[in-house]
Design a protein around this motif. Sequence first.
Motif, PDB file in Angstrom:
ATOM      1  N   UNK A  64      21.755  33.177  -9.040  1.00 56.34           N
ATOM      2  CA  UNK A  64      20.544  32.435  -9.385  1.00 56.34           C
ATOM      3  C   UNK A  64      20.582  31.040  -8.789  1.00 56.34           C
ATOM      4  N   UNK A  65      21.732  30.368  -8.869  1.00 55.18           N
ATOM      5  CA  UNK A  65      21.835  29.018  -8.322  1.00 55.18           C
ATOM      6  C   UNK A  65      21.643  29.015  -6.810  1.00 55.18           C
ATOM      7  N   UNK A  84       9.771  33.340  -8.920  1.00 57.62           N
ATOM      8  CA  UNK A  84      10.111  33.386  -7.502  1.00 57.62           C
ATOM      9  C   UNK A  84      11.607  33.307  -7.277  1.00 57.62           C
ATOM     10  N   UNK A  85      12.278  32.469  -8.027  1.00 56.03           N
ATOM     11  CA  UNK A  85      13.727  32.343  -7.907  1.00 56.03           C
ATOM     12  C   UNK A  85      14.406  33.633  -8.367  1.00 56.03           C
ATOM     13  N   UNK A  86      13.919  34.213  -9.463  1.00 58.46           N
ATOM     14  CA  UNK A  86      14.480  35.478  -9.946  1.00 58.46           C
ATOM     15  C   UNK A  86      14.301  36.588  -8.914  1.00 58.46           C
ATOM     16  N   UNK A  90      17.173  38.632  -7.043  1.00 52.35           N
ATOM     17  CA  UNK A  90      17.156  40.046  -7.393  1.00 52.35           C
ATOM     18  C   UNK A  90      17.674  40.278  -8.801  1.00 52.35           C
ATOM     19  N   UNK A  91      17.187  39.452  -9.724  1.00 54.48           N
ATOM     20  CA  UNK A  91      17.499  39.615 -11.139  1.00 54.48           C
ATOM     21  C   UNK A  91      16.211  39.541 -11.929  1.00 54.48           C
ATOM     22  N   UNK A  96      17.252  34.497 -15.833  1.00 56.42           N
ATOM     23  CA  UNK A  96      17.157  33.088 -15.444  1.00 56.42           C
ATOM     24  C   UNK A  96      17.055  32.228 -16.694  1.00 56.42           C
ATOM     25  N   UNK A  97      16.193  32.637 -17.622  1.00 60.21           N
ATOM     26  CA  UNK A  97      16.030  31.883 -18.860  1.00 60.21           C
ATOM     27  C   UNK A  97      17.288  31.966 -19.734  1.00 60.21           C
TER      28      UNK A  97
END
Length: 239
Positions: A64-65, A84-86, A90-91, A96-97
């Motif tokens: 994620x980072x 978008x970051x997730x 690919x998670x 993320x939360x």
Amino acid sequence: MTEQQSPAEQDIGRGAGRTAPAGRSVRQGAERGTEQDTGRDAGRTAGGRRLGRRPGSADTRGQILAAARETFAEKGFDKATVRGIARRAEVDPALVHHYFTSKEGMFVAAMELPIDPEDVVPMLLAGPREEMGERLAEFVLTMTSHAQARQPLLALVRTAMTNEQMATLIREFMTHALVDRVAQALGIPPIRMELAFAQMFGVVLARYVLRLEPIASVDVKELVGLLAPTIQGYLDPVS
């Protein structure tokens, strides 16, 4: 002594807006890592075939980072989204939360910043308003007195001076996560909050970059006493 750049700042400073080659960076952690027991069977059919997004792996936070750094570099702070970051990592967005309570928290971790707005803003707003100038001055000067906290902060600032994309990223973060939130809570124009932060920023540069004397060696408490009335003037209610 030269302040050292943080690994996160070096990555973005060298290639702001550059995505990692396919198959590298955001995927490496997932491919090396072992799936957690809690997510090992998630998303599988009876025959063992996986459906949907992969569950958390041993290096999910690292995935994620890495994705966050690339996304922030490409889109800036304002346009970057948790979804978008997730997607890039690919998670599932829920993961993320799980690791980062907000986009601001994810930015702090990705940039290795020594302060988190989720902690700083409540601290500044707590207590009597007439003492807020003192709280702000004391917090900034105490925090930057520790090299471990000061170095990544100054490294980002140095990069922003020659990298417009980094400057935009930091500006958007500061405006959204700190300046606007505190100014709105106090009921003052944002420019007053910006001036308060600018005053403290200038003192930090004079103390640790230019090393002007006697600012560079004077005790933190003495500096706080000198600065607090000026900072407070910016934060008092508009008459």
